[in-house]
Design an enzyme around this catalytic site. Structure first.
Site, PDB file in Angstrom:
ATOM      1  N   LYS A 103     -45.658 -22.851  28.860  1.00  0.00           N
ATOM      2  CA  LYS A 103     -44.962 -22.467  30.002  1.00  0.00           C
ATOM      3  C   LYS A 103     -44.375 -23.569  30.614  1.00  0.00           C
ATOM      4  O   LYS A 103     -44.629 -24.729  30.699  1.00  0.00           O
ATOM      5  CB  LYS A 103     -46.060 -22.001  31.139  1.00  0.00           C
ATOM      6  CG  LYS A 103     -46.729 -20.717  30.304  1.00  0.00           C
ATOM      7  CD  LYS A 103     -48.085 -20.450  31.624  1.00  0.00           C
ATOM      8  CE  LYS A 103     -48.658 -19.297  31.205  1.00  0.00           C
ATOM      9  NZ  LYS A 103     -50.068 -18.970  32.131  1.00  0.00           N
ATOM     10  N   LYS A 187     -45.103 -20.824  38.789  1.00  0.00           N
ATOM     11  CA  LYS A 187     -46.546 -20.729  39.372  1.00  0.00           C
ATOM     12  C   LYS A 187     -47.097 -22.168  39.202  1.00  0.00           C
ATOM     13  O   LYS A 187     -48.067 -22.564  40.086  1.00  0.00           O
ATOM     14  CB  LYS A 187     -47.374 -19.783  38.464  1.00  0.00           C
ATOM     15  CG  LYS A 187     -47.500 -20.009  37.182  1.00  0.00           C
ATOM     16  CD  LYS A 187     -48.888 -20.588  36.935  1.00  0.00           C
ATOM     17  CE  LYS A 187     -48.947 -20.735  35.326  1.00  0.00           C
ATOM     18  NZ  LYS A 187     -50.363 -21.228  35.097  1.00  0.00           N
ATOM     19  N   SER A 250     -57.459 -25.160  37.470  1.00  0.00           N
ATOM     20  CA  SER A 250     -55.869 -25.483  37.585  1.00  0.00           C
ATOM     21  C   SER A 250     -55.600 -27.039  37.553  1.00  0.00           C
ATOM     22  O   SER A 250     -55.620 -27.483  38.661  1.00  0.00           O
ATOM     23  CB  SER A 250     -55.252 -24.764  38.576  1.00  0.00           C
ATOM     24  OG  SER A 250     -53.937 -25.048  38.655  1.00  0.00           O
ATOM     25  N   ASN A 252     -52.614 -28.305  37.863  1.00  0.00           N
ATOM     26  CA  ASN A 252     -51.443 -28.319  38.786  1.00  0.00           C
ATOM     27  C   ASN A 252     -52.072 -28.488  40.116  1.00  0.00           C
ATOM     28  O   ASN A 252     -51.585 -29.175  40.827  1.00  0.00           O
ATOM     29  CB  ASN A 252     -50.355 -27.116  38.587  1.00  0.00           C
ATOM     30  CG  ASN A 252     -49.671 -27.497  37.022  1.00  0.00           C
ATOM     31  OD1 ASN A 252     -48.660 -28.393  36.944  1.00  0.00           O
ATOM     32  ND2 ASN A 252     -50.131 -26.562  36.216  1.00  0.00           N
TER      33      ASN A 252
END
Length: 328
Positions: A103, A187, A250, A252
């Site tokens: 991604k 996202k 996550s 990020n």
């Protein structure tokens, strides 16, 4: 069926484990020493500790051998490695169907993964993207997960969704490659923002507002690029955004939490030990939005925070909160 999974990180390993329940799978890794360790221990302790490999899962550092023996190529490298991997696969086995599971937007070009693939394989290639709300650690442990296989050719989805679908890894078909990939890319940027918000103690109201307004930014850019708004209401959009903004697995989000603590980006990435795609994607998202005249204040704020050392989290947040009110 024989599947070659290219990329022995957390996500590549997780997908190899999942698909080995139904198919013959070989997992390729670039680092021969790492692959030797995986073969000896039957674990990927570096990226997925505590998850044993089934006996059936094969491992190799021989790219060509993996490619030539497969009925399906699944590329799960970081986005920075997608172009090289696909180019090499095109040289070795140009007619083998391809799915990628990375991604982001390519650094320097701002291209989405399907645009990279089209440049390397041509527009008629049989291919698609696997995307959606899915932490590798949970997929590897066969915890229930739902993802999307997006492909412009409906026949590709009809062939591969039933082949890969499992009770605990549910795969839904979608024909909107642009919407699915924009959702998966942006996202990660918004998850950094969510981490900053939570790390600064702004509370649940702020997080809900950030996710909602962030989804609006994703939808605006996707529509400007030809994507469908309804795609962003599904797994590849809202689903992936909610998971990445709220789940502490996550990477990020963890970047944002650390930024809120006052750590520098260099310190954070050094400690993380994994790729956080949102860091490189933020700059490309802002440039792409500007080219299409799409307003994306949250993504712009993240880009500023990551790349302008003069402003800290509090100053960037204050700039956001001081924006003029407008229609939702």
């Amino acid at each position: 069926m024989r599947i070659a999974v290219f990329g022995a990180g957390a996500w590549g390993t997780a997908l190899a484990l999942a698909f080995s329940a139904r198919h013959d799978v070989v997992l390729w890794g670039r680092d021969a020493g790492h692959i030797d360790t995986l073969a000896a221990t039957r674990h990927n302790e570096r990226y997925l500790p505590g998850v044993p490999f089934p006996e059936e899962l094969a491992l190799t550092a021989d790219f060509a051998a993996a490619a030539r023996a497969a009925d399906l190529h699944l590329v799960v490298t970081p986005l920075a490695g997608l172009r090289a991997a696909v180019g090499e696969l095109n040289t070795l086995q140009p007619d083998t169907p391809l799915i990628w599971a990375c991604k982001g937007l390519e650094a320097g070009t701002g291209k989405l993964p399907h645009e990279i693939v089209a440049e390397e394989l041509g527009p008629a290639a049989r291919c698609g993207v696997l995307t959606g709300p899915s932490f590798a650690a949970e997929v590897a442990r066969a915890m229930p997960t739902a993802v999307t296989l997006a492909a412009t050719d409906p026949a590709f989805a009809r062939r591969w969704v039933p082949a890969l679908h499992q009770p605990r890894l549910r795969i839904y078909a979608n024909s909107d490659l642009v919407g699915a990939e924009i959702g998966g890319a942006i996202k990660n940027v918004l998850a950094i923002a969510a981490g900053v918000s939570d790390g600064m103690g702004f509370g649940l109201n702020a997080r809900a507002a950030l996710i909602t307004r962030g989804l609006a930014e994703i939808a605006r850019l996707a529509e400007a690029l030809g994507g469908r708004p309804e795609t962003l209401m599904g797994l590849a959009g809202m689903g992936d955004l909610i998971l990445t903004c709220t789940g502490d697995l996550s990477r990020n989000r963890r970047v944002g939490l650390a930024l809120a603590q006052g750590k520098t980006l260099a310190e954070i990435l050094g400690e993380l030990g994994h790729v956080a795609e949102g860091v490189s994607t933020a700059r490309e998202v802002v440039k792409l939005a500007a080219r299409h005249d799409v307003e994306m204040p949250l993504c712009e704020a993240v880009d500023t925070l990551l790349h302008d050392a003069r402003l800290g989290p509090r100053e960037v947040v204050e700039q956001l909160l001081s924006r003029e009110p407008r229609r939702e």
